[in-house]
Design an enzyme around this catalytic site. Structure first.
Site, PDB file in Angstrom:
ATOM      1  N   ASP A 106     -75.743  43.342  76.890  1.00 13.12           N
ATOM      2  CA  ASP A 106     -76.838  41.929  75.961  1.00 13.12           C
ATOM      3  C   ASP A 106     -75.853  41.591  75.069  1.00 13.12           C
ATOM      4  OD1 ASP A 106     -76.263  44.371  73.885  1.00 13.12           O
ATOM      5  OD2 ASP A 106     -78.201  45.020  73.578  1.00 13.12           O
TER       6      ASP A 106
ATOM      7  N   HIS B 241     -73.480  42.291  72.781  1.00 16.15           N
ATOM      8  CA  HIS B 241     -73.604  42.908  71.114  1.00 16.15           C
ATOM      9  C   HIS B 241     -72.095  43.136  71.480  1.00 16.15           C
ATOM     10  CE1 HIS B 241     -74.621  47.033  73.211  1.00 16.15           C
ATOM     11  NE2 HIS B 241     -73.468  46.915  72.495  1.00 16.15           N
TER      12      HIS B 241
ATOM     13  N   GLU C 221     -76.593  44.964  67.236  1.00 16.60           N
ATOM     14  CA  GLU C 221     -77.809  44.363  68.277  1.00 16.60           C
ATOM     15  C   GLU C 221     -78.277  42.954  68.087  1.00 16.60           C
ATOM     16  OE1 GLU C 221     -77.706  46.311  70.971  1.00 16.60           O
ATOM     17  OE2 GLU C 221     -77.353  48.386  69.838  1.00 16.60           O
TER      18      GLU C 221
HETATM   19  C1  GLP Z   1     -70.530  49.913  72.280  1.00 20.06           C
HETATM   20  C2  GLP Z   1     -69.699  49.660  71.868  1.00 20.06           C
HETATM   21  C3  GLP Z   1     -69.454  48.507  72.046  1.00 20.06           C
HETATM   22  C4  GLP Z   1     -68.891  48.010  73.579  1.00 20.06           C
HETATM   23  C5  GLP Z   1     -70.069  48.347  74.030  1.00 20.06           C
HETATM   24  C6  GLP Z   1     -69.611  48.283  75.549  1.00 20.06           C
HETATM   25  O1  GLP Z   1     -72.036  49.536  71.585  1.00 20.06           O
HETATM   26  N1  GLP Z   1     -70.435  50.003  70.576  1.00 20.06           N
HETATM   27  O2  GLP Z   1     -68.454  48.235  70.646  1.00 20.06           O
HETATM   28  O3  GLP Z   1     -68.475  47.105  73.647  1.00 20.06           O
HETATM   29  O4  GLP Z   1     -70.580  49.860  74.015  1.00 20.06           O
HETATM   30  O5  GLP Z   1     -68.979  49.111  76.414  1.00 20.06           O
HETATM   31  P1  GLP Z   1     -68.708  49.570  78.168  1.00 20.06           P
HETATM   32  O6  GLP Z   1     -67.559  48.892  77.702  1.00 20.06           O
HETATM   33  O7  GLP Z   1     -68.331  51.180  78.547  1.00 20.06           O
HETATM   34  O8  GLP Z   1     -69.594  48.653  78.611  1.00 20.06           O
END
Ligand code: GLP
Length: 270
Positions: free
Chosen positions: A141, A143, A148
């Protein structure tokens, strides 16, 4: 905003790791004037960490004089819990390189006073002279860290409640059991990331394609908090081909052309 498109995740990870190593080397950090690096967790930076460990083993980079600040940490799970971000960072990166333990900063999600913990973190970043390079990833999304959708685009480190989407996405790490996923986290703010001298966001895979479209082709919106990077003076989005699937063909060609032209003018452009 610079958009670097690599053919696949491995190439993307190599590119980012080389970029980071080059920045550290060029800064010639010392104990008194360390290089300050902001770091994310998640699957997106994993390949980068592997490549950086490799570069360290080949003696092409040292993190002896690097100070790190991690983006976020869950509230209420112990540091040695396999899904804590403390555990993730030590297990996947810090244990394999030469960074001194005291140079690592990760928010303490078990602090007695969480608000104080967040304020102290901001103060510590300021006291060291700010972050030189903030690496980040994004959620589907859009973030960044745990900012968020709907988060303030000028926010700083604070306690945040996680969205249902994030809890659901992260439940894959908690036996696919939503109930086990912490509902709150400590996180740097969008403003904290904006304060860094440079920002590099890693975006990989089809699941991030919509978010990438919003960041690159959409406007700035608190519903896609990473889109604020459009306002940063030195931001790079490093992505792989899969993540570009929702971009217009013209957009992809435009940014690939820019990189090609810049590469010809500045031969050692990473
Ligand atoms: C979590 C973390 C973020 C990260 C996101 C995506 O929400 N707080 O910092 O960017 O996950 O994670 P991934 O890279 O595993 O898709």
């Amino acid at each position: 905003m610079r958009i670097v498109i690599q053919p696949n995740y491995r190439a993307l990870s190599k590119w980012v790791a080389n970029y980071v190593a080059d920045k550290i080397n060029k800064a010639r950090p010392t104990k008194d004037k360390p290089f300050v690096l902001g770091l994310p967790t998640g699957s997106s930076p994993l390949g980068t960490y592997e490549e950086l460990i490799q570069l360290y083993k080949e003696e092409q980079v040292s993190l002896q004089n690097v100070v790190t600040f991690n983006m976020d940490e869950y509230v209420g799970i112990s540091e040695d819990h396999p899904e804590s971000y403390h555990y993730f960072m030590w297990h996947n990166f810090f244990n394999h390189i030469d960074i001194p333990r005291e140079n690592v900063n990760i928010l303490n999600g078990n602090a007695a006073d969480l608000e104080k913990e967040c304020n102290d973190y901001e103060e510590k970043i300021k006291a060291i002279g700010g972050i030189d390079l903030f690496l980040g990833g994004i959620g589907p999304d859009g973030h960044i860290a745990f900012n968020e959708p709907g988060s303030s685009l000028s926010s700083h480190t604070r306690v945040k409640t996680l969205s249902y989407d994030t809890i659901l996405a992260n439940s894959r790490f908690f036996d696919n059991d939503i109930k086990q996923v912490p509902k709150t986290a400590l996180t740097v703010g969008v403003g904290t990331v904006m304060d860094a001298a440079e920002v590099l966001i890693i975006i990989s895979g089809f699941s991030k394609a919509r978010a990438l479209r919003q960041v690159v082709e959409g406007g700035i919106s608190h519903m896609w908090t990473v889109s604020m990077m459009q306002m940063h003076q030195k931001a790079i989005i490093a992505c792989d081909d899969h993540a570009t699937m929702e971009l217009q063909v013209e957009t992809v060609k435009y940014f690939k052309d820019i990189e090609k032209i810049a590469g010809n003018i500045i031969p050692d452009l990473e």
